[in-house]
Design a protein around this motif. Sequence first.
Motif, PDB file in Angstrom:
ATOM      1  N   GLY A  88       0.830  -1.197   0.000  1.00  7.79           N
ATOM      2  CA  GLY A  88       0.000   0.000   0.000  1.00  7.79           C
ATOM      3  C   GLY A  88       0.864   1.245   0.000  1.00  7.79           C
ATOM      4  N   SER A  89       0.303   2.316  -0.517  1.00 10.21           N
ATOM      5  CA  SER A  89       1.074   3.565  -0.588  1.00 10.21           C
ATOM      6  C   SER A  89       0.142   4.763  -0.456  1.00 10.21           C
ATOM      7  CB  SER A  89       1.823   3.638  -1.917  1.00 10.21           C
ATOM      8  OG  SER A  89       0.880   3.534  -2.991  1.00 10.21           O
ATOM      9  N   GLY A  90      -1.005   4.538   0.200  1.00  9.69           N
ATOM     10  CA  GLY A  90      -1.935   5.641   0.422  1.00  9.69           C
ATOM     11  C   GLY A  90      -1.508   6.433   1.641  1.00  9.69           C
ATOM     12  N   ASN A  91      -2.484   7.135   2.199  1.00  6.92           N
ATOM     13  CA  ASN A  91      -2.247   7.982   3.358  1.00  6.92           C
ATOM     14  C   ASN A  91      -1.567   7.248   4.509  1.00  6.92           C
ATOM     15  OD1 ASN A  91      -3.877  10.302   5.160  1.00  6.92           O
ATOM     16  ND2 ASN A  91      -3.636  10.662   2.976  1.00  6.92           N
ATOM     17  N   TRP A  92      -2.174   6.160   4.903  1.00  2.00           N
ATOM     18  CA  TRP A  92      -1.713   5.441   6.095  1.00  2.00           C
ATOM     19  C   TRP A  92      -0.420   4.676   5.807  1.00  2.00           C
ATOM     20  CZ3 TRP A  92      -0.640   5.613  10.647  1.00  2.00           C
ATOM     21  CH2 TRP A  92      -0.757   4.612  11.606  1.00  2.00           C
ATOM     22  N   ALA A  93      -0.377   3.998   4.677  1.00  2.00           N
ATOM     23  CA  ALA A  93       0.822   3.226   4.331  1.00  2.00           C
ATOM     24  C   ALA A  93       2.041   4.147   4.255  1.00  2.00           C
ATOM     25  CB  ALA A  93       0.624   2.506   2.997  1.00  2.00           C
ATOM     26  N   CYS A 119      -5.818   4.964  17.733  1.00  2.00           N
ATOM     27  CA  CYS A 119      -6.232   6.339  17.388  1.00  2.00           C
ATOM     28  C   CYS A 119      -5.142   6.880  16.477  1.00  2.00           C
ATOM     29  CB  CYS A 119      -6.379   7.174  18.656  1.00  2.00           C
ATOM     30  SG  CYS A 119      -5.020   7.002  19.822  1.00  2.00           S
ATOM     31  N   ASN A 120      -5.274   6.591  15.213  1.00  2.00           N
ATOM     32  CA  ASN A 120      -4.156   6.749  14.284  1.00  2.00           C
ATOM     33  C   ASN A 120      -4.507   7.585  13.068  1.00  2.00           C
ATOM     34  OD1 ASN A 120      -3.072   3.293  14.796  1.00  2.00           O
ATOM     35  ND2 ASN A 120      -2.734   5.105  16.019  1.00  2.00           N
ATOM     36  N   LEU A 121      -4.897   8.817  13.263  1.00  2.00           N
ATOM     37  CA  LEU A 121      -5.106   9.673  12.100  1.00  2.00           C
ATOM     38  C   LEU A 121      -3.763   9.945  11.445  1.00  2.00           C
ATOM     39  CD1 LEU A 121      -7.726  12.204  13.557  1.00  2.00           C
ATOM     40  CD2 LEU A 121      -8.142  10.413  11.865  1.00  2.00           C
ATOM     41  N   ALA A 122      -3.663   9.569  10.181  1.00  2.00           N
ATOM     42  CA  ALA A 122      -2.357   9.606   9.502  1.00  2.00           C
ATOM     43  C   ALA A 122      -1.734  11.001   9.539  1.00  2.00           C
ATOM     44  CB  ALA A 122      -2.527   9.118   8.060  1.00  2.00           C
ATOM     45  N   HIS A 123      -2.536  12.035   9.272  1.00  2.00           N
ATOM     46  CA  HIS A 123      -1.920  13.366   9.185  1.00  2.00           C
ATOM     47  C   HIS A 123      -1.363  13.822  10.528  1.00  2.00           C
ATOM     48  CE1 HIS A 123      -6.109  14.317  10.328  1.00  2.00           C
ATOM     49  NE2 HIS A 123      -5.596  15.356  10.919  1.00  2.00           N
TER      50      HIS A 123
END
Length: 268
Positions: free
Chosen positions: A11-16, A152-156
């Motif tokens: 994956g390479s989106g926001n979280w990855a 509680c892991n908001l990527a930004h």
Amino acid sequence: MGDKHFVCIIGSGNWATTIARNVGNNAARHQMLEPLVNMYVYEEYIDGRKLTDIINTTHINVKYMPDYVLPPNIIAVDDVVEAARDADILIFAIPPTFVSSCCRTLLGKVKPTAHAVSLIKGFERGDDGHIILISGIIMRQLKIPCSVLVGCNLAHEISNDNYCEGTIGCRDQKFFRVLPDIFKSDTFRVVVTDDADCVEICAALRNIIAFGAGCADGMELNENTKAGLIRRGFLEIIQFVDVFYPGSRMATFFEACGLSDLPIVIAS
Ligand SMILES: NC(=O)c1ccc[n+]([C@@H]2O[C@H](COP(=O)([O-])OP(=O)(O)OC[C@H]3O[C@@H](n4cnc5c(N)ncnc54)[C@H](O)[C@@H]3O)[C@@H](O)[C@H]2O)c1
Ligand SMILES: O=P(O)(O)OC[C@H](O)CO
């Protein structure tokens, strides 16, 4: 467990991309990890250039995290089989919709001794109406164990180094020590437990409560009512786990996967 573990992020989106910085930094210095980390990137073209080429030259995922610099040991690979072939630890961080097709592509192509970790929130619905955990899909299709990391892991916020917490539900004792070491940072606290079903279910079901809380707002119900709805929803998650995943521990609901993730999703 003597050899170094080779890690691959799928994956390479926001979280990855966000978690890739922690993984890359940890792999570069941890004696049990291979320093190079493959990251499977679903290939896209940005202004005529391949996203993988951009990541491998600038170390920036301009599509998903344009202001975020990755460590140079994160290697973008556009072929999931090539990315995952030598991996001992496969980190899945793609939307749930793509998990089955990705696993079908990987079937028989990953090391039989590999261990997967799902960072994916959500679940699939089986033909009989039952919930199917995403880790269950990975385990069934790839025939390897799959742990989970949620919280509680908001990527930004993590990318800005704001303090946050995650819970690993580990399905293989051999990986208890190394998994937190792969993900943690000075601002990302990771706790590991063997109560993996409960960890994953908390993250999967909290959206239903969040949806209910959103409906309460939309219906202009008052805050007292919404708070009661959230409390009862949380209780229902506990009761659901008690019935369908007996043996889970009450304490797990009060880890990052449970109580901390719930208000985040309600607010976001
Ligand atoms: N974003 C967050 O803050 C966050 C935090 C914790 C957990 N999560 C979870 O992580 C998972 C991924 O979320 P996200 O926000 O990174 O998603 P995203 O929308 O940012 O990423 C989409 C990803 O899907 C890939 N993709 C697109 N089409 C594809 C295809 N056909 N096959 C395979 N891959 C394809 C894209 O390349 C990209 O890597 C979700 O389950 C989410 O719940 C997200
Ligand atoms: O809304 P999701 O499923 O992308 O999850 C976001 C974060 O995990 C919230 O903690």
